[in-house]
Write an enzyme that holds these catalytic residues in place. Structure first.
Site, PDB file in Angstrom:
ATOM      1  N   PRO A   1      45.708  40.872  51.121  1.00 25.59           N
ATOM      2  CA  PRO A   1      44.405  41.360  50.185  1.00 25.59           C
ATOM      3  C   PRO A   1      44.813  40.767  48.547  1.00 25.59           C
ATOM      4  O   PRO A   1      45.942  40.935  48.189  1.00 25.59           O
ATOM      5  CB  PRO A   1      44.636  42.808  50.127  1.00 25.59           C
ATOM      6  CG  PRO A   1      46.124  42.957  50.434  1.00 25.59           C
ATOM      7  CD  PRO A   1      46.511  41.693  51.191  1.00 25.59           C
ATOM      8  N   GLY A   2      43.611  40.318  47.848  1.00 23.85           N
ATOM      9  CA  GLY A   2      43.740  40.181  46.530  1.00 23.85           C
ATOM     10  C   GLY A   2      42.786  40.957  45.537  1.00 23.85           C
ATOM     11  O   GLY A   2      43.204  41.978  44.982  1.00 23.85           O
ATOM     12  N   ARG A   3      41.612  40.850  45.918  1.00 27.23           N
ATOM     13  CA  ARG A   3      40.373  41.410  45.155  1.00 27.23           C
ATOM     14  C   ARG A   3      40.691  42.772  45.337  1.00 27.23           C
ATOM     15  O   ARG A   3      40.488  43.788  44.291  1.00 27.23           O
ATOM     16  CB  ARG A   3      39.258  41.005  45.889  1.00 27.23           C
ATOM     17  CG  ARG A   3      37.902  41.619  45.376  1.00 27.23           C
ATOM     18  CD  ARG A   3      36.755  41.133  46.179  1.00 27.23           C
ATOM     19  NE  ARG A   3      36.704  39.990  46.507  1.00 27.23           N
ATOM     20  CZ  ARG A   3      36.075  39.044  45.856  1.00 27.23           C
ATOM     21  NH1 ARG A   3      35.503  39.253  44.599  1.00 27.23           N
ATOM     22  NH2 ARG A   3      35.821  37.646  46.382  1.00 27.23           N
TER      23      ARG A   3
ATOM     24  N   CYS B   1      26.452  30.056  25.136  1.00 31.13           N
ATOM     25  CA  CYS B   1      25.093  29.355  25.097  1.00 31.13           C
ATOM     26  C   CYS B   1      24.580  28.604  26.567  1.00 31.13           C
ATOM     27  O   CYS B   1      24.719  27.292  26.682  1.00 31.13           O
ATOM     28  CB  CYS B   1      25.435  28.000  24.301  1.00 31.13           C
ATOM     29  SG  CYS B   1      25.585  28.687  22.320  1.00 31.13           S
TER      30      CYS B   1
HETATM   31  C1  LIG Z   1      41.702  33.818  48.145  1.00 32.41           C
HETATM   32  C2  LIG Z   1      42.348  34.090  49.177  1.00 32.41           C
HETATM   33  C3  LIG Z   1      42.870  35.223  49.632  1.00 32.41           C
HETATM   34  C4  LIG Z   1      42.607  36.685  48.925  1.00 32.41           C
HETATM   35  O1  LIG Z   1      41.200  36.812  49.094  1.00 32.41           O
HETATM   36  P1  LIG Z   1      40.655  38.345  48.431  1.00 32.41           P
HETATM   37  O2  LIG Z   1      39.020  38.345  48.392  1.00 32.41           O
HETATM   38  O3  LIG Z   1      41.222  38.276  46.941  1.00 32.41           O
HETATM   39  O4  LIG Z   1      41.441  39.526  49.161  1.00 32.41           O
HETATM   40  C5  LIG Z   1      43.699  35.478  50.975  1.00 32.41           C
HETATM   41  N1  LIG Z   1      44.049  34.288  51.578  1.00 32.41           N
HETATM   42  C6  LIG Z   1      43.754  33.015  51.284  1.00 32.41           C
HETATM   43  C7  LIG Z   1      44.239  32.049  51.783  1.00 32.41           C
HETATM   44  C8  LIG Z   1      42.821  32.961  50.004  1.00 32.41           C
HETATM   45  O5  LIG Z   1      42.610  31.565  49.789  1.00 32.41           O
END
Ligand SMILES: *Cc1c(COP(=O)(O)O)cnc(C)c1O
Length: 437
Positions: A296-298, A366
């Site tokens: 997870p990132g987002r 712009c």
């Molecule tokens: C971007 C990415 C993630 C994370 O995606 P989120 O939407 O931020 O959870 C995980 N694994 C890979 C390989 C990614 O490219």
């Protein structure tokens, strides 16, 4: 002080007696005053809660899980410390992200390197820091990495990124696991099978398992279940060539609420479906349960972030629309212009005031496409008001640019009434620091 109880704002958000927004115990008008706007505010408590939620929901169902934070959502030295302290590993997609984690002192064995075109230098750096895994994404990379590892007398642990041809129903720009994608070895074309065979033959690579990532943000659990089934089926077929699936990753992409009416599945639903599908399929195929990694990132940092802007010019076009222009825009948040992302917005100093009608929140860059929020219901706004856009923690500062030579905004982290700067605002000197004449 009254809690905000909103699914798009950080969990500590509240409104004080003056009708002003408070995050992490800090009045955002004071933050705007002290640090200037545009300003990105991250709530410490929300980030910690999200890290712990992912760990708990996955580990309680499947002990052998590793949660990796996807650094591209946003990373810097302070965030690396914080997320590392919560027991998560990391994934990176560039030498730059790797350098930050290395400088932060994150243990390199829990760092995974993704990307469809990692350079010679990036692979070289990754080997030199003894990175945990490299997730190999092309035939070119298999050859290059095997050769590089050989020159260094190493055997590098790798996973293969496969593309299962499953559509997660998100924006086409953020869909990654379909046939027509630059990412991963396709199962459908037979390239994945060739890649497995090639990796197993490469004497300086140790193929530990398979990885896929379908895209982002994904608002359904079903695509994960389907893709897990397809990829584990493939893993089972590859046993005859000598593949032992020790590790397996269904990537990240878990959705968050951007709008009040968004209903992303809770983390526990993603965990239920992913763990359920892995256990069920491995059982049916008579395979040992692999280590599971999720990325997870987002959904770790997105809900923790609030972007603050100050209102400047207001342009009313009778019978058409009112433009309320703010001091940031596509330079610090490209998502609306890039893929029609939508956000909620509030007047941070007028939280108790009644809405008087829709306005369009425009940036100062712009480009006519530099619109942050279209047709937002807002109270009467005037120059100097501060607006707050929630769910801004992920993919805003990390995708920021210096278009129009705007200095990129700072990031502060708030916790229990105190604020700390994680990244200062760029200066005009920073903008010229790389120039020569
Ligand atoms: C971007 C990415 C993630 C994370 O995606 P989120 O939407 O931020 O959870 C995980 N694994 C890979 C390989 C990614 O490219």
């Amino acid at each position: 002080m009254k809690p905000l109880n909103s699914k798009v704002f950080p969990m500590t958000s509240a409104i004080d007696e003056k009708g002003q927004l408070v995050v992490g115990g800090c009045n955002v008008m004071k933050l705007a005053n002290e640090y200037g706007t545009p300003l990105y505010v991250l709530d410490h408590e929300t980030i910690v809660a999200k890290c712990q939620e992912y760990r708990y929901e996955f580990e309680s169902r499947y002990q052998n899980t590793k949660v990796l934070y996807a650094s591209k959502a946003v990373i810097n030295l302070g965030l690396a410390d914080l997320i590392d302290s919560q027991g998560l590993g990391f994934d990176v997609v560039s030498g730059g992200e790797l350098a930050v984690l290395k400088a932060a002192g994150v243990p390199m064995e829990t760092v995974y390197f993704h990307g469809n075109n990692k350079s010679y230098e990036e692979l070289n750096d990754a080997l030199d820091v003894s990175i945990g895994r490299i997730v190999v994404d092309s035939f070119h990379e298999i050859e290059l990495l095997n050769q590089l590892a050989g020159e260094k007398g190493l055997v590098q642990d790798i996973l293969l990124r496969v593309s299962p041809s499953i559509d997660p129903h998100t924006h086409v720009y953020t869909t990654t696991g379909v046939l027509d994608s630059k990412f991963g070895f396709s199962l459908e074309t037979g390239h994945a099978k060739l890649a497995v065979q090639q990796c197993l033959k490469a004497s300086n690579l140790r193929l530990l398992g398979l990885h896929f990532h379908l895209g982002s943000p994904i608002f359904e659990t079903e695509p994960y279940a389907k893709a897990i089934e397809v990829v584990l089926e493939f893993a089972s077929e590859m046993r005859e060539y000598g593949l032992e699936l020790k590790e397996f990753s269904p990537g990240g992409g878990f959705a968050i609420a951007y709008l009040d009416h968004d209903n992303p599945p809770p983390v526990k639903d993603f965990a239920d479906v992913i763990v359920g599908a892995v256990k069920e399929r491995c059982g049916a195929l008579n395979m040992e349960l692999p280590e599971l990694t999720v990325e997870p990132g987002r959904s770790i940092v997105g809900p923790a972030g609030v972007a603050l802007y100050t209102v400047g010019a207001i342009k009313e076009i009778p019978g058409v629309r009112s433009y309320v222009s703010v001091d940031g825009g596509m330079g610090d948040n490209i998502r609306p212009a890039l893929y029609q992302a939508q956000y909620e917005v509030v007047a941070a100093n007028k939280m108790f005031e009644k809405n008087v009608g829709p306005v369009t929140i425009a940036g100062k860059f712009c480009e006519s496409g530099d619109i942050l929020v279209r047709d937002a219901e807002m109270p009467s706004l005037e120059q100097g008001d501060v607006i707050a856009i929630p769910a801004s923690g992920a993919y805003c500062p990390s995708m920021a640019s210096n278009y129009n030579l705007a200095p990129r905004p700072p990031i502060v982290i708030v916790d229990n009434g105190s604020a700390r700067i994680l990244r200062r605002r760029e200066t005009y000197e920073d903008l010229m620091a790389l120039d020569s004449r």
